[in-house]
Design a protein around this motif. Sequence first.
Motif, PDB file in Angstrom:
ATOM      1  N   GLU A 100      60.788  48.890  34.786  1.00  0.00           N
ATOM      2  CA  GLU A 100      60.816  48.647  36.228  1.00  0.00           C
ATOM      3  C   GLU A 100      61.604  49.771  36.901  1.00  0.00           C
ATOM      4  OE1 GLU A 100      62.030  44.768  37.498  1.00  0.00           O
ATOM      5  OE2 GLU A 100      61.162  43.789  35.732  1.00  0.00           O
ATOM      6  N   TYR A 101      60.878  50.677  37.554  1.00  0.00           N
ATOM      7  CA  TYR A 101      61.531  51.759  38.286  1.00  0.00           C
ATOM      8  C   TYR A 101      61.908  51.257  39.677  1.00  0.00           C
ATOM      9  CZ  TYR A 101      60.431  55.351  34.830  1.00  0.00           C
ATOM     10  OH  TYR A 101      60.387  56.111  33.686  1.00  0.00           O
ATOM     11  N   GLN A 102      63.175  51.444  40.021  1.00  0.00           N
ATOM     12  CA  GLN A 102      63.685  51.010  41.316  1.00  0.00           C
ATOM     13  C   GLN A 102      63.829  52.163  42.297  1.00  0.00           C
ATOM     14  OE1 GLN A 102      67.264  49.292  39.822  1.00  0.00           O
ATOM     15  NE2 GLN A 102      66.240  47.519  38.922  1.00  0.00           N
ATOM     16  N   SER A 103      64.089  53.359  41.792  1.00  0.00           N
ATOM     17  CA  SER A 103      64.218  54.548  42.630  1.00  0.00           C
ATOM     18  C   SER A 103      63.741  55.761  41.829  1.00  0.00           C
ATOM     19  CB  SER A 103      65.678  54.746  43.058  1.00  0.00           C
ATOM     20  OG  SER A 103      66.498  55.031  41.924  1.00  0.00           O
ATOM     21  N   PRO A 104      63.232  56.813  42.469  1.00  0.00           N
ATOM     22  CA  PRO A 104      63.184  57.021  43.921  1.00  0.00           C
ATOM     23  C   PRO A 104      62.084  56.231  44.619  1.00  0.00           C
ATOM     24  CG  PRO A 104      62.130  58.836  42.795  1.00  0.00           C
ATOM     25  CD  PRO A 104      62.696  57.955  41.716  1.00  0.00           C
ATOM     26  N   GLU A 105      61.180  55.636  43.841  1.00  0.00           N
ATOM     27  CA  GLU A 105      60.128  54.805  44.408  1.00  0.00           C
ATOM     28  C   GLU A 105      59.828  53.695  43.398  1.00  0.00           C
ATOM     29  OE1 GLU A 105      56.337  57.493  42.841  1.00  0.00           O
ATOM     30  OE2 GLU A 105      57.079  57.743  44.874  1.00  0.00           O
ATOM     31  N   PRO A 106      59.486  52.506  43.866  1.00  0.00           N
ATOM     32  CA  PRO A 106      59.212  51.418  42.935  1.00  0.00           C
ATOM     33  C   PRO A 106      57.925  51.655  42.152  1.00  0.00           C
ATOM     34  CG  PRO A 106      58.661  50.757  45.170  1.00  0.00           C
ATOM     35  CD  PRO A 106      59.337  52.091  45.283  1.00  0.00           C
ATOM     36  N   SER A 107      57.955  51.332  40.881  1.00  0.00           N
ATOM     37  CA  SER A 107      56.762  51.391  40.042  1.00  0.00           C
ATOM     38  C   SER A 107      57.022  50.531  38.820  1.00  0.00           C
ATOM     39  CB  SER A 107      56.406  52.828  39.644  1.00  0.00           C
ATOM     40  OG  SER A 107      57.483  53.442  38.972  1.00  0.00           O
ATOM     41  N   LEU A 108      55.963  50.194  38.115  1.00  0.00           N
ATOM     42  CA  LEU A 108      56.085  49.256  37.010  1.00  0.00           C
ATOM     43  C   LEU A 108      55.141  49.665  35.893  1.00  0.00           C
ATOM     44  CD1 LEU A 108      57.232  46.487  36.005  1.00  0.00           C
ATOM     45  CD2 LEU A 108      55.245  45.422  37.107  1.00  0.00           C
ATOM     46  N   VAL A 109      55.656  49.628  34.664  1.00  0.00           N
ATOM     47  CA  VAL A 109      54.859  49.900  33.482  1.00  0.00           C
ATOM     48  C   VAL A 109      55.075  48.743  32.510  1.00  0.00           C
ATOM     49  CG1 VAL A 109      54.397  51.481  31.572  1.00  0.00           C
ATOM     50  CG2 VAL A 109      55.153  52.377  33.778  1.00  0.00           C
ATOM     51  N   VAL A 110      53.992  48.088  32.119  1.00  0.00           N
ATOM     52  CA  VAL A 110      54.087  46.891  31.282  1.00  0.00           C
ATOM     53  C   VAL A 110      53.103  46.997  30.133  1.00  0.00           C
ATOM     54  CG1 VAL A 110      53.867  44.376  31.209  1.00  0.00           C
ATOM     55  CG2 VAL A 110      54.715  45.484  33.289  1.00  0.00           C
ATOM     56  N   SER A 111      53.511  46.561  28.944  1.00  0.00           N
ATOM     57  CA  SER A 111      52.592  46.490  27.813  1.00  0.00           C
ATOM     58  C   SER A 111      52.897  45.270  26.966  1.00  0.00           C
ATOM     59  CB  SER A 111      52.692  47.740  26.942  1.00  0.00           C
ATOM     60  OG  SER A 111      51.815  47.629  25.824  1.00  0.00           O
ATOM     61  N   ASP A 112      51.839  44.578  26.546  1.00  0.00           N
ATOM     62  CA  ASP A 112      51.984  43.459  25.619  1.00  0.00           C
ATOM     63  C   ASP A 112      51.662  43.890  24.193  1.00  0.00           C
ATOM     64  OD1 ASP A 112      49.262  43.794  25.660  1.00  0.00           O
ATOM     65  OD2 ASP A 112      48.790  41.786  26.403  1.00  0.00           O
ATOM     66  N   GLY A 113      51.560  45.199  23.985  1.00  0.00           N
ATOM     67  CA  GLY A 113      51.247  45.738  22.671  1.00  0.00           C
ATOM     68  C   GLY A 113      49.773  46.028  22.479  1.00  0.00           C
ATOM     69  N   GLU A 114      48.927  45.452  23.336  1.00  0.00           N
ATOM     70  CA  GLU A 114      47.486  45.684  23.261  1.00  0.00           C
ATOM     71  C   GLU A 114      46.943  46.313  24.540  1.00  0.00           C
ATOM     72  OE1 GLU A 114      45.639  42.001  22.339  1.00  0.00           O
ATOM     73  OE2 GLU A 114      46.498  41.872  20.324  1.00  0.00           O
TER      74      GLU A 114
END
Length: 228
Positions: free
Chosen positions: A88-102
Amino acid sequence: LSATWVAGVALLLAGGPAAASAGGEEEKSPGCAEEVALRVQKHYEGVRDLQAEFSQSTHNAVLGDVPGAEIPARGRVVFAKPGRMRWEYQSPEPSLVVSDGETLWIYDPTLKEVQVLSVDAGFLSGTAIQFLLGEGQILESFVVSAESCQGDEVSLDLQPKQIASYERLKLRVDRNSGAILATAVLDLFGNRTDVVFEKMQRNSAPDEALFRFEPSEDDRILTLPRQP
């Protein structure tokens, strides 16, 4: 896809090489390097999950020392076996990277765009994240040397034994516990990204929902080719 994620997480997933030492020649300490590498291995084999705050600094080789060339970022990360993670990137801009392994989801809330990528079970192979999850065999995959074996922190320099798309991976390690405190990666264009972990919590059993992403009806979905 945010530039921040490209500079940081993508390099970690790709097993990007570590930045060279800031000054002086490496102190060759094969005995110390092997000892600390085994300690890292043992430490993370006993970790089921890991949460931490992180700070990230990216240096663009083309821009050099131009003011503003460094791209700082901060956020929070959660890892869990097998192969699950959430950045979960909070700065300099919000972004999200998620993986459940697949499946890997990359979400840009500003653009309301999510990129979806199916990944094989071994997509972490040869990466810093792999060691954080206790899934890598450091001494089997890398030639390991230590820049210095003085003090409580040791910087390990890892060179892959087989041909790879990177040159080096560097880990800053707590010598006593084997915990990874920071990673440094250098891509083939000379761009360097440093990630420092703080306030680490181990085996706290994070909610499984953290490793899934459900786009909203307003989100644009882009499906990318499968990653080997």
